[in-house]
Design a protein around this motif. Sequence first.
Motif, mmCIF file in Angstrom:
data_model
loop_
_atom_site.group_PDB
_atom_site.id
_atom_site.type_symbol
_atom_site.label_atom_id
_atom_site.label_comp_id
_atom_site.label_asym_id
_atom_site.label_seq_id
_atom_site.Cartn_x
_atom_site.Cartn_y
_atom_site.Cartn_z
ATOM 1 N N ARG A 29 12.789 19.523 11.880
ATOM 2 C CA ARG A 29 12.894 18.139 12.351
ATOM 3 C C ARG A 29 11.511 17.580 12.682
ATOM 4 O O ARG A 29 11.204 16.416 12.375
ATOM 5 N N LEU A 30 10.681 18.396 13.310
ATOM 6 C CA LEU A 30 9.311 17.968 13.615
ATOM 7 C C LEU A 30 8.543 17.656 12.333
ATOM 8 O O LEU A 30 7.817 16.663 12.261
ATOM 9 N N ALA A 31 8.710 18.510 11.338
ATOM 10 C CA ALA A 31 8.010 18.311 10.062
ATOM 11 C C ALA A 31 8.434 17.011 9.396
ATOM 12 O O ALA A 31 7.609 16.286 8.834
ATOM 13 N N ILE A 88 6.432 25.809 7.473
ATOM 14 C CA ILE A 88 7.756 25.418 7.966
ATOM 15 C C ILE A 88 8.753 25.330 6.812
ATOM 16 O O ILE A 88 9.885 25.819 6.917
ATOM 17 N N TYR A 89 8.328 24.745 5.703
ATOM 18 C CA TYR A 89 9.232 24.664 4.549
ATOM 19 C C TYR A 89 9.540 26.062 3.999
ATOM 20 O O TYR A 89 10.626 26.304 3.475
ATOM 21 N N MET A 126 9.264 21.895 -1.615
ATOM 22 C CA MET A 126 8.354 21.296 -0.639
ATOM 23 C C MET A 126 7.159 22.212 -0.377
ATOM 24 O O MET A 126 6.046 21.733 -0.131
ATOM 25 N N VAL A 127 7.364 23.519 -0.415
ATOM 26 C CA VAL A 127 6.231 24.448 -0.284
ATOM 27 C C VAL A 127 5.240 24.190 -1.419
ATOM 28 O O VAL A 127 4.024 24.118 -1.199
ATOM 29 N N HIS A 172 -3.029 28.524 -3.325
ATOM 30 C CA HIS A 172 -2.566 29.290 -4.487
ATOM 31 C C HIS A 172 -1.549 30.355 -4.082
ATOM 32 O O HIS A 172 -0.550 30.570 -4.786
ATOM 33 N N LEU A 173 -1.796 31.014 -2.956
ATOM 34 C CA LEU A 173 -0.880 32.061 -2.498
ATOM 35 C C LEU A 173 0.502 31.484 -2.200
ATOM 36 O O LEU A 173 1.529 32.052 -2.599
ATOM 37 N N MET A 174 0.544 30.340 -1.500
ATOM 38 C CA MET A 174 1.840 29.758 -1.142
ATOM 39 C C MET A 174 2.601 29.286 -2.372
ATOM 40 O O MET A 174 3.825 29.422 -2.440
ATOM 41 N N LYS A 175 1.875 28.754 -3.347
ATOM 42 C CA LYS A 175 2.562 28.327 -4.571
ATOM 43 C C LYS A 175 3.094 29.539 -5.324
ATOM 44 O O LYS A 175 4.216 29.518 -5.858
ATOM 45 N N PHE A 176 2.306 30.607 -5.336
ATOM 46 C CA PHE A 176 2.757 31.849 -5.961
ATOM 47 C C PHE A 176 4.039 32.343 -5.289
ATOM 48 O O PHE A 176 5.023 32.686 -5.965
#
Length: 453
Positions: A176-178, A203-204, A212-213, A258-262
Amino acid sequence: MKHRITLITELESEMHKQGYSLSHFSKVSGINRGILSATLNGNPPKLMSITQLDTMVKALGKPESWLYELFIEQCFSEENKANWRRVRALLLRCIELNRDDLIGDILNLLMEDPIHVAHVFNLAEELVEQNQTVVAMPFYECVIENERNYHSERLAISHYRLFRARISPIIENNLRLAMVFHPFRNRLPDHFRLEALLELANIYYTVQDWNMVIACSDELNILSNIIYKQDCKRRKKKIAVSTPSFTRPLVTYYAQSHLMKFVALEHMEKYDEARPYLKEFSDLSWFEGLDDLGKEHVEKFKIYALFNELNLELLTGHTDKLVDYFELLKTHPGEALPSLLIISKAANKYDMKIDHILTYFDDIIYPNDILDYIHQARFLRDHYKNIPIGISRYINIYYQLALYQCNRNVYDEKLEKILLALETSVEKYNRGRIMDCLELFKKLREMPREYKD
């Protein structure tokens, strides 16, 4: 004049009760007699400061913050236009005395003049710099409620400050904060925006919104690239590079993008799309301007790449890589929980036997007083700087381990612990996962209660 006379009358009345003359009270309080006379008897009376009031109150033996309500009335009387320096000193004193009620009243009175929105914001920023972030929250709320320019930077920063300060282990609350903060992210200064995008992606991640990530990762990548290229140009021209107050080294934001997209693509089972991103954070030694901390982070991402490469191997059916994974994990036990999540997920997918690995990390998987660890988030504070990420991983790994036991038709005391811990943690921290777990709980509860040693 009425409000000032009321404040002065109260002081004079108390002085009279205690038998003080003006000269005697001047000596006792340490306030110059002339100033005291001008304050109490002047026509019009000289406006007193909050420091003078505190000094008089102390000399009279009254409790701290006595007559503050009347002082506030004096500050905002019809005869006096609110003076920010005077009000600022009053607000700081109210903070010291934990008079949140008075702070709210003062802020409401201040907002009758829009010019004070900037003053309130600047004071809030000073408080944050002094590590008084919690104290600053009402000031940022005041800015958000009264800022007339929707596109102003201070409005975006105020939303950012509230967003960061209110993140908690409760994952639905964080979402909700996001959602409230998200529209303001692009109006932030770059150093705030980098951290904001990273926090939003985290958070996503906890709610498994992989699209969303990816969106946040892409934005983070674009921004970190722009900043990096600007820095490189300055170095090439031998112009001093001013280092913004980034929370982390710039290379970390670039690598995390790059790590989060991976990771997102991996969870979406788009393994071929995910694989190229490994190279983007596996060796960042080329990154210019690395300081010691930056170099340290580069080494960490090199290790992360090793683990994530093995993740892909296992998840795509190369079960023979489990031996290599286990050996790497022994060398880096700090990566146990996120790695065990992938290992157990692959085990369920390809019917792998991983009991020897689970036994090796028994103390990490099954800490003592596991329910208390969950409820107090103590275990997560010990192992994760980002507690919501830790909770999300914690829930996911126990979900996979419960599936693993179910697939093997084994119901033992450890599984009983897992089910209870999973049920209570989902209920408390991530109710969005309840539906995911209902069928699992039903299936496991129907298993025969023949405990296996």
